[in-house]
Design a protein around this motif. Structure first.
Motif, PDB file in Angstrom:
ATOM      1  N   GLY A  31      26.565   1.025 -34.602  1.00  0.00           N
ATOM      2  CA  GLY A  31      27.231   1.431 -33.373  1.00  0.00           C
ATOM      3  C   GLY A  31      26.330   1.557 -32.167  1.00  0.00           C
ATOM      4  O   GLY A  31      26.797   1.917 -31.085  1.00  0.00           O
ATOM      5  N   VAL A  32      25.047   1.267 -32.313  1.00  0.00           N
ATOM      6  CA  VAL A  32      24.114   1.358 -31.192  1.00  0.00           C
ATOM      7  C   VAL A  32      23.944  -0.025 -30.581  1.00  0.00           C
ATOM      8  O   VAL A  32      23.742  -1.007 -31.293  1.00  0.00           O
ATOM      9  N   ASN A  33      24.021  -0.092 -29.275  1.00  0.00           N
ATOM     10  CA  ASN A  33      23.880  -1.363 -28.574  1.00  0.00           C
ATOM     11  C   ASN A  33      22.433  -1.623 -28.184  1.00  0.00           C
ATOM     12  O   ASN A  33      21.684  -0.707 -27.857  1.00  0.00           O
ATOM     13  N   ALA A  34      22.082  -2.907 -28.181  1.00  0.00           N
ATOM     14  CA  ALA A  34      20.779  -3.358 -27.715  1.00  0.00           C
ATOM     15  C   ALA A  34      20.777  -3.319 -26.185  1.00  0.00           C
ATOM     16  O   ALA A  34      21.837  -3.193 -25.558  1.00  0.00           O
ATOM     17  N   PRO A  35      19.613  -3.456 -25.555  1.00  0.00           N
ATOM     18  CA  PRO A  35      19.574  -3.485 -24.082  1.00  0.00           C
ATOM     19  C   PRO A  35      20.464  -4.575 -23.476  1.00  0.00           C
ATOM     20  O   PRO A  35      20.937  -4.436 -22.353  1.00  0.00           O
ATOM     21  N   SER A  36      20.732  -5.630 -24.240  1.00  0.00           N
ATOM     22  CA  SER A  36      21.604  -6.711 -23.760  1.00  0.00           C
ATOM     23  C   SER A  36      23.061  -6.269 -23.663  1.00  0.00           C
ATOM     24  O   SER A  36      23.887  -6.967 -23.082  1.00  0.00           O
TER      25      SER A  36
END
Length: 140
Positions: A31-36
């Protein structure tokens, strides 16, 4: 059910397809998003990853059902993103000679839960000898 073998050239083969096992240990939390802005596991897959290391050092009979449930979420997410898990067995991989030991019971439960899971690519037993969690080796 995923079929994992070693092909005639020595390559890891999953479901009949040769795979270059490029993995990450530990992967981003679910559930954690990358900087993109993309979901972390999707970012890994698009970047060329094929494996994520999952599992734990401290498998325990008292909490095994909850631990298996948490691992199942990781295995499900990996499979949904086209990744495979390198499932760390932690201390459970250290089998004493006593039949029916705690570790034998843990391994039986863990492997029964995941042996047919589409997210499982391989099991990870003991770590490198210099790893501080490997209590069987005393550093020189």
């Amino acid at each position: 059910m995923t079929a994992v073998t070693i092909g005639p050239t020595g390559a890891l083969r999953i479901d009949g397809k040769d795979v270059f096992p490029l993995g990450f240990s530990n992967p981003p939390p679910l559930g954690v998003n990358a900087p993109s802005g993309k979901e972390g596991l999707q970012e890994l897959k698009e970047g060329g990853a094929s494996f994520i290391r999952t599992g734990r050092r401290d498998w325990a009979l008292a909490t095994i059902d909850a631990q298996i449930a948490a691992e199942t979420q990781l295995e499900d997410a990996a499979a949904a993103h086209g990744l495979h898990c390198w499932l760390w067995l932690g201390e459970a991989a250290n089998l004493p000679t006593t039949a029916g030991s705690t570790n034998e019971q843990l391994l039986t439960k863990i492997t029964a839960a995941f042996k047919g899971h589409t997210g499982l690519g391989a099991y990870k037993g003991f770590d490198e000898p210099a790893n501080p969690w490997n209590k069987t080796v005393t550093p020189a």
